[in-house]
Design a protein around this motif. Sequence first.
Motif, PDB file in Angstrom:
ATOM      1  N   GLU A 190      -1.124   2.710  -6.780  1.00  0.00           N
ATOM      2  CA  GLU A 190      -1.823   1.736  -5.940  1.00  0.00           C
ATOM      3  C   GLU A 190      -0.961   0.498  -5.708  1.00  0.00           C
ATOM      4  O   GLU A 190      -0.944  -0.067  -4.607  1.00  0.00           O
ATOM      5  CB  GLU A 190      -3.146   1.344  -6.589  1.00  0.00           C
ATOM      6  N   LEU A 197       0.200  -0.837  -2.000  1.00  0.00           N
ATOM      7  CA  LEU A 197      -0.035  -2.201  -1.533  1.00  0.00           C
ATOM      8  C   LEU A 197       1.272  -2.888  -1.169  1.00  0.00           C
ATOM      9  O   LEU A 197       1.348  -3.646  -0.191  1.00  0.00           O
ATOM     10  CB  LEU A 197      -0.775  -3.004  -2.606  1.00  0.00           C
ATOM     11  N   SER A 198       2.321  -2.626  -1.958  1.00  0.00           N
ATOM     12  CA  SER A 198       3.628  -3.207  -1.670  1.00  0.00           C
ATOM     13  C   SER A 198       4.144  -2.743  -0.319  1.00  0.00           C
ATOM     14  O   SER A 198       4.686  -3.534   0.468  1.00  0.00           O
ATOM     15  CB  SER A 198       4.620  -2.838  -2.778  1.00  0.00           C
ATOM     16  N   ASP A 199       3.978  -1.470  -0.033  1.00  0.00           N
ATOM     17  CA  ASP A 199       4.419  -0.919   1.251  1.00  0.00           C
ATOM     18  C   ASP A 199       3.590  -1.475   2.408  1.00  0.00           C
ATOM     19  O   ASP A 199       4.135  -1.875   3.448  1.00  0.00           O
ATOM     20  CB  ASP A 199       4.320   0.614   1.241  1.00  0.00           C
ATOM     21  N   LEU A 200       2.259  -1.494   2.245  1.00  0.00           N
ATOM     22  CA  LEU A 200       1.372  -1.914   3.328  1.00  0.00           C
ATOM     23  C   LEU A 200       1.510  -3.398   3.659  1.00  0.00           C
ATOM     24  O   LEU A 200       1.363  -3.798   4.822  1.00  0.00           O
ATOM     25  CB  LEU A 200      -0.086  -1.611   2.964  1.00  0.00           C
ATOM     26  N   THR A 201       1.761  -4.230   2.649  1.00  0.00           N
ATOM     27  CA  THR A 201       1.866  -5.668   2.882  1.00  0.00           C
ATOM     28  C   THR A 201       3.248  -6.096   3.347  1.00  0.00           C
ATOM     29  O   THR A 201       3.447  -7.246   3.736  1.00  0.00           O
ATOM     30  CB  THR A 201       1.524  -6.458   1.606  1.00  0.00           C
ATOM     31  N   GLY A 202       4.214  -5.164   3.319  1.00  0.00           N
ATOM     32  CA  GLY A 202       5.564  -5.501   3.754  1.00  0.00           C
ATOM     33  C   GLY A 202       6.455  -6.026   2.648  1.00  0.00           C
ATOM     34  O   GLY A 202       7.614  -6.392   2.888  1.00  0.00           O
ATOM     35  N   MET A 203       5.935  -6.092   1.395  1.00  0.00           N
ATOM     36  CA  MET A 203       6.743  -6.620   0.303  1.00  0.00           C
ATOM     37  C   MET A 203       7.967  -5.750   0.049  1.00  0.00           C
ATOM     38  O   MET A 203       9.064  -6.254  -0.180  1.00  0.00           O
ATOM     39  CB  MET A 203       5.913  -6.731  -0.979  1.00  0.00           C
ATOM     40  N   THR A 204       7.786  -4.441   0.093  1.00  0.00           N
ATOM     41  CA  THR A 204       8.894  -3.525  -0.180  1.00  0.00           C
ATOM     42  C   THR A 204      10.033  -3.735   0.805  1.00  0.00           C
ATOM     43  O   THR A 204      11.193  -3.880   0.403  1.00  0.00           O
ATOM     44  CB  THR A 204       8.419  -2.064  -0.109  1.00  0.00           C
TER      45      THR A 204
END
Length: 236
Positions: free
Chosen positions: A168, A172-179
């Motif tokens: 999870e 979330l990291s991928d969806l929020t652009g953090m990655t």
Amino acid sequence: MLEKTKDWSDDFYERWKPIAMGFVNEAEKCLQCGKCTGQCPAAAVTPSYNPRKLIRDLVNGNIKRLLSSVELWQCFFCSGCYSTCPMDINFPFFIFMLRLGAMNEGYGWEDVKQLEAYAEKDYLKTGTTVSSFERNPFVVETLGDIGEIREAAGLPRKRQVSDRGIAEINMLSDLTGMTSFMKKIGGVELLDCKTCTSEQEKKCKHKPMPSRVGKIKTHLRFYNYGEPGGKKNAEA
């Protein structure tokens, strides 16, 4: 840091409220009682970190001192300050929004670049927001690594996060652009205190900083609220 008249703004806080999308508000209600600082884990290991003083400078409009401070980057968002505040001031949101402002002025990018390697090696793989051992030489010399600190508090040396929890976190990291953001800015080497050499210790205490990030020219930060560790480390 030498302060100049231009570094201050009487209406900074009022102008900041709409920019911060309503997350930074009611700072004027602060009683300066110090409860936030008294229970803060970051303040316990870094004497120069003081949430009460950060709020005071925000309200008074001491822009340069606030945005250029090292202390602005020492909060770990545990929200202990928020839970103990008698005026219900959400200080962690203050820190988050002020960091964005600091980055826009070119401060704090050395900390942000460190997060890339930290996120890849610790957070996204294990789900832990604090590494299993402390890399700060000032803390290690006095309190030991994170595992020892957790054991002293009656906790396991390392926090365990379930596979589902880690999945999870990565989603979330991928969806929020953090990655993608972390990959874009690159990272700096994380040093292992357990195999520390004199040369490595020098690198750890003097972390590299990019001269420019995109169109933003970076600047050195300041220990605006006192050198951590007192006079001895200030002269080192």
